[in-house]
Design an enzyme around this catalytic site. Structure first.
Site, PDB file in Angstrom:
ATOM      1  N   CYS A  29      -7.549  -3.189  -4.418  1.00  0.00           N
ATOM      2  CA  CYS A  29      -6.051  -3.237  -3.799  1.00  0.00           C
ATOM      3  C   CYS A  29      -5.368  -2.296  -3.724  1.00  0.00           C
ATOM      4  CB  CYS A  29      -5.659  -4.625  -4.369  1.00  0.00           C
ATOM      5  SG  CYS A  29      -4.217  -4.868  -4.857  1.00  0.00           S
ATOM      6  N   CYS A  32      -1.919  -2.147  -5.138  1.00  0.00           N
ATOM      7  CA  CYS A  32      -2.659  -2.346  -6.869  1.00  0.00           C
ATOM      8  C   CYS A  32      -2.747  -1.156  -7.329  1.00  0.00           C
ATOM      9  CB  CYS A  32      -3.999  -3.203  -7.360  1.00  0.00           C
ATOM     10  SG  CYS A  32      -3.542  -5.592  -6.599  1.00  0.00           S
TER      11      CYS A  32
END
Lengths: 104, 286
Positions: A29, A32
């Protein structure tokens, strides 16, 4: 920053004496990966007054499901064993600080 | 990892280019993201009457003047689409696809060419609505996921999602041949609203409804609030003060995205203010 798991969640987060910021993330991600360095910096800034840990949602589905994590990154702030604040998605560092300052 | 730029300018219309010129004159290390034709809006303008010193130019000619000016100053416009700008604290991370650029300050001059969110999109953001299907797909293992796709990347994402989700719908917003996995159901209709209670429950389309746990909206041009997480908006525009400062330190905005009038000279003027403010900011922090 310490990595927690489903097995360690009770002890490391729910039973913690100081508030705990949990970064729900996963390696694939992109956003993230941007939150992580900000959390590392905040970890140093708050120097033990708030604990910072990360939880890989892919490896730890039980905790992720329990707290209704459907989008990552999600940041949950736990106080006295309860989720007190929830932030979904990247936020500017200053916004994290304003939120965390209410808990020290 | 690229070197950290002094100023990253997002947008190559009059605001962005004016910012670029002023940043360059002040000897700052700048990077400009935009498009080959600099500005769709200008290229499409039949005639511009009120640009000081350049009266009665066709939009195309005005664009050519801009191009000559930046060429003469050695300013290059990178034809890269910016997905996200992250305020990291003392710098900004600017994502162009999977490429990461770093800049100490950012000037947002991205215009007003973005689609408004669907009703329910903001409300259910992080509660079933998302913009990164590949990020969140594993959280919907075995469940139903709908992708509203405006571009080729959305098609790729739908294929990836279909390997994890129980059911994948793809609502195409692009007029192209779609290379989707057999597992993806294509739904050709117009999305109207995202509905649910605590979490997303359905996507309402013009002629049907889809029961779904997630809706991913994959657009080409995103509103500033999505481009820059945490930026404050006011009446559909980026909130700025007279110095073109946004609520985020080191981040400035200029041009149509800050509000009306949507005029080229107003945009150019704001681009100049933004650049000079960014220069002051850079001098103060370095």
């Amino acid at each position: 920053m310490k990595e927690v798991t489903d097995a360690l969640f009770q002890k490391e987060v729910l039973e913690s004496e100081v508030p705990v910021m949990v970064d729900f993330w996963a390696p694939w991600c992109g956003p993230c990966r941007m939150v992580s360095p900000v959390m590392e910096e905040l970890d140093q800034l708050y120097n033990g007054k708030i604990k910072f840990v990360k939880l890989n949602v892919d490896d730890n589905p039980t905790t992720s499901m329990q707290y209704g994590i459907v989008s990552i990154p999600t940041l949950l702030l736990f106080k006295d064993g309860k989720a007190a604040q929830k932030l979904v998605g990247f936020r500017p560092k200053g916004e994290f600080e304003s939120l965390l300052n209410q808990y020290i | 990892m690229n070197a950290r730029y002094d100023i990253a300018i997002i947008g190559s219309g009059p605001a962005g280019l004016s910012a670029a010129i002023n940043g360059k004159i002040r000897n700052k290390n700048i990077i400009v993201f935009g498009q080959k034709h600099l500005s769709n809006k200008i290229v499409k303008a039949p005639m511009v009457y009120n640009y000081l010193g350049l009266p009665e130019l066709k939009g195309e000619e005005l664009k050519n003047q801009f191009q000559r000016h930046i060429d003469a100053m050695g300013i290059e416009v990178r034809n890269e689409r910016i997905n996200c700008v992250y305020a990291m604290g003392d710098y900004f991370a600017v994502m162009a696809g999977s490429v990461l650029y770093e800049a100490t300050s950012v000037i947002l001059a991205s215009g007003m060419e973005f689609a408004a969110p669907f009703p329910g999109e903001n409300e259910f953001l992080g509660r079933g609505v998302g913009y990164c299907a590949t990020c969140d797909a594993p959280l919907y293992k075995g469940r139903t996921v709908t992708i509203i796709g405006y571009n080729e990347e959305a098609v790729e994402d739908a294929n990836y999602v279909s390997e994890l989700a129980g059911k994948t719908y793809f609502v195409p917003m692009l007029d192209k041949e779609l290379h989707l996995n057999p597992g993806v159901e294509i739904v050709k209709s117009k999305p109207l609203e995202i509905k649910g209670t605590d979490f997303v429950e359905k996507l309402v389309l013009k002629d049907r409804e889809l029961a779904t746990d997630a809706v991913f909206v994959m657009k080409d041009s995103v509103p500033p609030s999505q481009l820059v997480p945490g930026i404050l908006m006011e009446d559909g525009h980026i909130q700025v003060n007279r110095r073109m400062e946004t609520n985020l330190k080191g981040l400035y905005a200029a041009g149509d995205c800050t509000g009306k009038p949507y005029q080229y000279m107003k945009a150019a003027g704001e681009g100049q203010i933004a650049a000079l403010q960014a220069v002051s900011y850079l001098n103060a922090v370095k």
